[in-house]
Design an enzyme around this catalytic site. Sequence first.
Site, PDB file in Angstrom:
ATOM      1  N   CYS A  32       0.840  -1.207   0.000  1.00 48.14           N
ATOM      2  CA  CYS A  32       0.000   0.000   0.000  1.00 48.14           C
ATOM      3  C   CYS A  32       0.877   1.260   0.000  1.00 48.14           C
ATOM      4  O   CYS A  32       1.559   1.507  -0.981  1.00 48.14           O
ATOM      5  CB  CYS A  32      -0.965  -0.048   1.184  1.00 48.14           C
ATOM      6  SG  CYS A  32      -2.293   1.162   1.060  1.00 48.14           S
ATOM      7  N   HIS A  50      -3.690  -5.197   0.930  1.00 49.24           N
ATOM      8  CA  HIS A  50      -3.063  -5.583   2.199  1.00 49.24           C
ATOM      9  C   HIS A  50      -3.154  -7.099   2.384  1.00 49.24           C
ATOM     10  O   HIS A  50      -4.194  -7.600   2.809  1.00 49.24           O
ATOM     11  CB  HIS A  50      -3.789  -4.908   3.373  1.00 49.24           C
ATOM     12  CG  HIS A  50      -3.513  -3.452   3.504  1.00 49.24           C
ATOM     13  ND1 HIS A  50      -2.546  -2.955   4.343  1.00 49.24           N
ATOM     14  CD2 HIS A  50      -4.072  -2.381   2.910  1.00 49.24           C
ATOM     15  CE1 HIS A  50      -2.520  -1.629   4.263  1.00 49.24           C
ATOM     16  NE2 HIS A  50      -3.445  -1.253   3.397  1.00 49.24           N
ATOM     17  N   GLU A  74      -1.791  -8.856   4.658  1.00 49.03           N
ATOM     18  CA  GLU A  74      -1.886  -9.193   6.085  1.00 49.03           C
ATOM     19  C   GLU A  74      -3.309  -9.068   6.610  1.00 49.03           C
ATOM     20  O   GLU A  74      -3.612  -9.544   7.702  1.00 49.03           O
ATOM     21  CB  GLU A  74      -0.921  -8.305   6.894  1.00 49.03           C
ATOM     22  CG  GLU A  74      -1.374  -6.882   7.162  1.00 49.03           C
ATOM     23  CD  GLU A  74      -1.197  -5.914   5.994  1.00 49.03           C
ATOM     24  OE1 GLU A  74      -0.939  -6.375   4.875  1.00 49.03           O
ATOM     25  OE2 GLU A  74      -1.338  -4.695   6.209  1.00 49.03           O
TER      26      GLU A  74
END
Lengths: 249, 202
Positions: free
Chosen positions: B81, B180, B182
């Site tokens: 990002c 993202h 994660e």
Amino acid sequence: MKRLCGVVLHNEGWVVNSYGFERHLPTGRLSPKLDELQRWQIDEIILLAIKGKDAALPALDLLSGVSRDRLHTPLSVGGGIEDLEAAERCFESGADRVVLGASVRRSPKSIESIAGKFGIQAVLPSLPVCSFNASFVAFHPETKALGPAVEELSSIPSDWPGEILLQDVRADGALRAFDLQLLLAVKDVWPKASFICCGGLRSGAVIPSLLTQEKVSAVGLGNLLGQKEGIVARLKGEAAGSVRSFQPR
Amino acid sequence: MTSVAVVNHGSANIDSLVGALKQIGAESAVTRDPECVTSAPIVIIPGVGHFSHAIRQLRESGLGHALKKRAAKNMPLLGICVGMHLLCSSSAEAPGETGLNVFPYPVLPRSNGINVSWSALDLSFEEDAPTLLNEFASYYFCHSFSVLNSGQEEVAATFGQDLNEVAILRKGNVVGIQFHPELSQDSGLIFLGRLLDTWRST
């Protein structure tokens, strides 16, 4: 795709159901609920602490019970975050976004400073409001009373380009559905913003209908999440095409 | 265990990334040390943050120089990002600031404002992309700025209306991703695991 968010209210390690923002009923421990929501493929979790105004920083207490080793779902955290320093501590403790509630009213500059460091998309101002006698009124957590929404309207910049958590106070834990008039009222106040609508969202046509609104980027599910396994998959099925589909493992 | 250095640029959601790396069996260390960034087997610049704040932190700490050096040597480097934006030439989020210019493209405001959503990707741009990503999966995006797809050779995947926004930029072992991993539940962990495996095997 738009999102189905789980709005989880929490107090001292317990998830609570909320009724009109005034009464709260514990329903279970926080940690297993978060695991459950991830397993149900909820699109985002919004964790809100409900401690009183004297608590130093309830959001951090809340995060101490959350393990990011297991939780790989977007996590927005709110409750008692009043300034940049508090927001920094939340991000350091596992938050991906911060929710700014009453703190925004006390210190409108905080929203700018937090967005200036973490980005607009990492800040989610909340707006607990309802319509009353054809007027737009806000819920004031300190007094637990409804009153003029003047401060709320001025505390979030009119050109705010991010998301706003729009909470229908009268529909919270009640049988009435989310009041669409609220959305019509606020979308002109913040024309660049998009809204996460919550309060009074159950099954049926309400959720898919809200998700068809251009300014709605997500809906927040609260007490409903206390229901049995499969509720999120069912709701995603009902809102098929608007939200990420449930993928059976 | 794969050793991953996670760059601390002062505004990231580091806990989420470290947790995800732990989940896929990767050992990680959070660092502000340029030497560590130069020598670690794998380096990740995490997401979340304002471009202006993050790039100043990188510049003042010497981390920016270390990251450029690392990219020039084609050592494994992932930007997530805003981490990807930092690897670009500039960002409209911070007019007047310059990025690390590993990918010589500007980051621009999204035409339709903020994007917080789960989106599928178009993986048709690069042969390797399907091995890293699942074409049927969705990934979590949270951003107001993006790199526009204008056919740059580094574009490995796109997303959005008309597929005009870049989801993945890739130049050798330097990878920038707009989403993202994660926070993308199983899909994101699978991506991270496969990317680290790819780097481990080379």
